[in-house]
Write a protein that holds these residues in place. Structure first.
Motif, PDB file in Angstrom:
ATOM      1  N   LEU A 128      19.351  -3.848  16.986  1.00 48.86           N
ATOM      2  CA  LEU A 128      20.809  -3.812  17.038  1.00 48.86           C
ATOM      3  C   LEU A 128      21.350  -2.575  16.341  1.00 48.86           C
ATOM      4  CD1 LEU A 128      23.240  -5.545  17.994  1.00 48.86           C
ATOM      5  CD2 LEU A 128      23.290  -6.525  15.703  1.00 48.86           C
ATOM      6  N   LYS A 129      20.803  -2.271  15.186  1.00 46.86           N
ATOM      7  CA  LYS A 129      21.263  -1.091  14.438  1.00 46.86           C
ATOM      8  C   LYS A 129      20.906   0.189  15.192  1.00 46.86           C
ATOM      9  CE  LYS A 129      21.466   1.142  10.032  1.00 46.86           C
ATOM     10  NZ  LYS A 129      21.349   1.012   8.604  1.00 46.86           N
ATOM     11  N   GLU A 130      19.723   0.224  15.772  1.00 45.57           N
ATOM     12  CA  GLU A 130      19.286   1.409  16.504  1.00 45.57           C
ATOM     13  C   GLU A 130      20.191   1.695  17.699  1.00 45.57           C
ATOM     14  OE1 GLU A 130      15.652   2.371  19.508  1.00 45.57           O
ATOM     15  OE2 GLU A 130      15.101   1.397  17.616  1.00 45.57           O
ATOM     16  N   ARG A 131      20.545   0.653  18.433  1.00 44.39           N
ATOM     17  CA  ARG A 131      21.319   0.839  19.666  1.00 44.39           C
ATOM     18  C   ARG A 131      22.830   0.877  19.441  1.00 44.39           C
ATOM     19  NH1 ARG A 131      18.241  -3.323  23.674  1.00 44.39           N
ATOM     20  NH2 ARG A 131      16.199  -2.330  23.530  1.00 44.39           N
ATOM     21  N   HIS A 132      23.308   0.062  18.509  1.00 45.76           N
ATOM     22  CA  HIS A 132      24.752  -0.108  18.373  1.00 45.76           C
ATOM     23  C   HIS A 132      25.247   0.143  16.951  1.00 45.76           C
ATOM     24  CE1 HIS A 132      24.699  -1.997  22.343  1.00 45.76           C
ATOM     25  NE2 HIS A 132      23.748  -2.791  21.922  1.00 45.76           N
ATOM     26  N   GLY A 133      24.455   0.787  16.121  1.00 44.05           N
ATOM     27  CA  GLY A 133      24.800   0.974  14.716  1.00 44.05           C
ATOM     28  C   GLY A 133      26.135   1.637  14.478  1.00 44.05           C
ATOM     29  N   ALA A 134      26.532   2.533  15.365  1.00 43.72           N
ATOM     30  CA  ALA A 134      27.777   3.270  15.174  1.00 43.72           C
ATOM     31  C   ALA A 134      29.011   2.459  15.562  1.00 43.72           C
ATOM     32  CB  ALA A 134      27.752   4.562  15.981  1.00 43.72           C
ATOM     33  N   VAL A 135      28.832   1.429  16.381  1.00 38.80           N
ATOM     34  CA  VAL A 135      29.996   0.702  16.884  1.00 38.80           C
ATOM     35  C   VAL A 135      30.024  -0.768  16.466  1.00 38.80           C
ATOM     36  CG1 VAL A 135      30.423   2.221  18.846  1.00 38.80           C
ATOM     37  CG2 VAL A 135      28.833   0.309  19.095  1.00 38.80           C
ATOM     38  N   ILE A 136      29.148  -1.147  15.527  1.00 36.10           N
ATOM     39  CA  ILE A 136      29.124  -2.524  15.036  1.00 36.10           C
ATOM     40  C   ILE A 136      29.135  -2.488  13.513  1.00 36.10           C
ATOM     41  CG2 ILE A 136      27.690  -4.588  14.788  1.00 36.10           C
ATOM     42  CD1 ILE A 136      26.709  -4.258  17.566  1.00 36.10           C
ATOM     43  N   ASP A 137      29.939  -3.363  12.938  1.00 36.45           N
ATOM     44  CA  ASP A 137      29.917  -3.563  11.492  1.00 36.45           C
ATOM     45  C   ASP A 137      28.686  -4.419  11.207  1.00 36.45           C
ATOM     46  OD1 ASP A 137      30.277  -4.125   8.845  1.00 36.45           O
ATOM     47  OD2 ASP A 137      32.271  -5.013   9.061  1.00 36.45           O
ATOM     48  N   MET A 138      27.660  -3.809  10.627  1.00 36.20           N
ATOM     49  CA  MET A 138      26.383  -4.490  10.460  1.00 36.20           C
ATOM     50  C   MET A 138      26.470  -5.691   9.518  1.00 36.20           C
ATOM     51  SD  MET A 138      24.545  -3.040  12.641  1.00 36.20           S
ATOM     52  CE  MET A 138      22.943  -3.736  12.349  1.00 36.20           C
ATOM     53  N   SER A 139      27.398  -5.685   8.574  1.00 33.73           N
ATOM     54  CA  SER A 139      27.517  -6.837   7.681  1.00 33.73           C
ATOM     55  C   SER A 139      28.021  -8.065   8.449  1.00 33.73           C
ATOM     56  CB  SER A 139      28.439  -6.520   6.505  1.00 33.73           C
ATOM     57  OG  SER A 139      29.731  -6.190   6.954  1.00 33.73           O
ATOM     58  N   LYS A 140      28.944  -7.858   9.378  1.00 29.18           N
ATOM     59  CA  LYS A 140      29.416  -8.962  10.208  1.00 29.18           C
ATOM     60  C   LYS A 140      28.347  -9.350  11.223  1.00 29.18           C
ATOM     61  CE  LYS A 140      34.301  -7.783   9.854  1.00 29.18           C
ATOM     62  NZ  LYS A 140      35.457  -7.234  10.562  1.00 29.18           N
ATOM     63  N   ALA A 141      27.655  -8.349  11.745  1.00 27.70           N
ATOM     64  CA  ALA A 141      26.615  -8.602  12.739  1.00 27.70           C
ATOM     65  C   ALA A 141      25.490  -9.436  12.146  1.00 27.70           C
ATOM     66  CB  ALA A 141      26.071  -7.285  13.286  1.00 27.70           C
ATOM     67  N   SER A 142      25.205  -9.234  10.878  1.00 27.96           N
ATOM     68  CA  SER A 142      24.152  -9.992  10.209  1.00 27.96           C
ATOM     69  C   SER A 142      24.427 -11.489  10.276  1.00 27.96           C
ATOM     70  CB  SER A 142      24.041  -9.536   8.750  1.00 27.96           C
ATOM     71  OG  SER A 142      23.116 -10.331   8.053  1.00 27.96           O
ATOM     72  N   GLY A 143      25.656 -11.870  10.000  1.00 31.38           N
ATOM     73  CA  GLY A 143      26.029 -13.277  10.076  1.00 31.38           C
ATOM     74  C   GLY A 143      25.944 -13.816  11.498  1.00 31.38           C
ATOM     75  N   LEU A 144      26.342 -12.999  12.456  1.00 31.39           N
ATOM     76  CA  LEU A 144      26.281 -13.418  13.858  1.00 31.39           C
ATOM     77  C   LEU A 144      24.840 -13.571  14.332  1.00 31.39           C
ATOM     78  CD1 LEU A 144      29.130 -11.195  15.357  1.00 31.39           C
ATOM     79  CD2 LEU A 144      29.221 -13.637  14.877  1.00 31.39           C
ATOM     80  N   VAL A 145      23.961 -12.665  13.887  1.00 33.22           N
ATOM     81  CA  VAL A 145      22.533 -12.769  14.257  1.00 33.22           C
ATOM     82  C   VAL A 145      21.940 -14.024  13.655  1.00 33.22           C
ATOM     83  CG1 VAL A 145      20.263 -11.724  13.945  1.00 33.22           C
ATOM     84  CG2 VAL A 145      22.190 -10.286  14.593  1.00 33.22           C
ATOM     85  N   LYS A 146      22.261 -14.276  12.400  1.00 31.76           N
ATOM     86  CA  LYS A 146      21.736 -15.467  11.722  1.00 31.76           C
ATOM     87  C   LYS A 146      22.199 -16.734  12.445  1.00 31.76           C
ATOM     88  CE  LYS A 146      20.836 -16.889   7.038  1.00 31.76           C
ATOM     89  NZ  LYS A 146      21.097 -16.631   5.631  1.00 31.76           N
ATOM     90  N   ALA A 147      23.474 -16.769  12.834  1.00 32.40           N
ATOM     91  CA  ALA A 147      23.998 -17.930  13.565  1.00 32.40           C
ATOM     92  C   ALA A 147      23.321 -18.081  14.929  1.00 32.40           C
ATOM     93  CB  ALA A 147      25.499 -17.794  13.725  1.00 32.40           C
ATOM     94  N   ALA A 148      23.068 -16.973  15.597  1.00 29.93           N
ATOM     95  CA  ALA A 148      22.444 -17.019  16.921  1.00 29.93           C
ATOM     96  C   ALA A 148      20.994 -17.504  16.848  1.00 29.93           C
ATOM     97  CB  ALA A 148      22.504 -15.651  17.585  1.00 29.93           C
TER      98      ALA A 148
END
Length: 150
Positions: A128-148
């Motif tokens: 996720l960071k490699e592909r979308h690191g510039a357009v995603i807030d990784m701290s929020k994404a972390s919670g979404l990944v954990k939930a998924a």
């Protein structure tokens, strides 16, 4: 290039007499200069826009943490100052993906790497960071990944 946009914003702020925006833009340029100095000795230097985005994202994270601390400490005037800086910094970041778009990207990566449990969170986050690191807030994404993955 984002760096050129920031430099032109500095000139515009000077001409307009917008001292608060000028101070925030100068702060950004100072952080970029620090990062450039750090990278002088690096063997493989990433492209300029990715460096700028990385620095801006780090500054955004710092400002958000400061705002939370100031608000919890009852220092609303300092929180407002940090919020003003945050607003200026965010204008230079590429448009961020919405929560739904982020979830869709996470689901695609999850299926691609075969992630099934929270143990696979590192794999998903890395892609996720490699592909979308510039357009995603990784701290929020972390919670979404954990939930998924739960």
């Amino acid at each position: 290039m984002i760096r050129d946009t920031i430099k032109s914003a500095q000139v515009q702020s000077m001409k307009a007499g917008d001292k608060d925006r000028l101070a925030a833009v100068r702060l950004i340029l100072a952080k970029l200069k620090d990062r450039d100095i750090e990278l002088r000795t690096a063997s493989n230097v990433p492209d300029d826009d990715s460096i700028v985005v990385e620095v801006l994202q780090k500054m955004v994270k710092q400002r958000r943490e400061s705002i939370d601390m100031f608000k919890s400490g009852g220092r609303d005037e300092l929180a407002a100052k940090e919020q003003a800086e945050l607003d200026v910094i965010e204008t230079f970041l590429p448009a961020q993906l919405s929560e739904d778009e982020t979830k869709a990207a996470i689901e695609g990566i999850k299926a691609e790497v075969g992630a099934e449990s929270v143990k696979d969170m590192g794999k998903v986050m890395a892609v996720l960071k490699e592909r979308h690191g510039a357009v995603i807030d990784m701290s929020k994404a972390s919670g979404l990944v954990k939930a998924a993955l739960s």
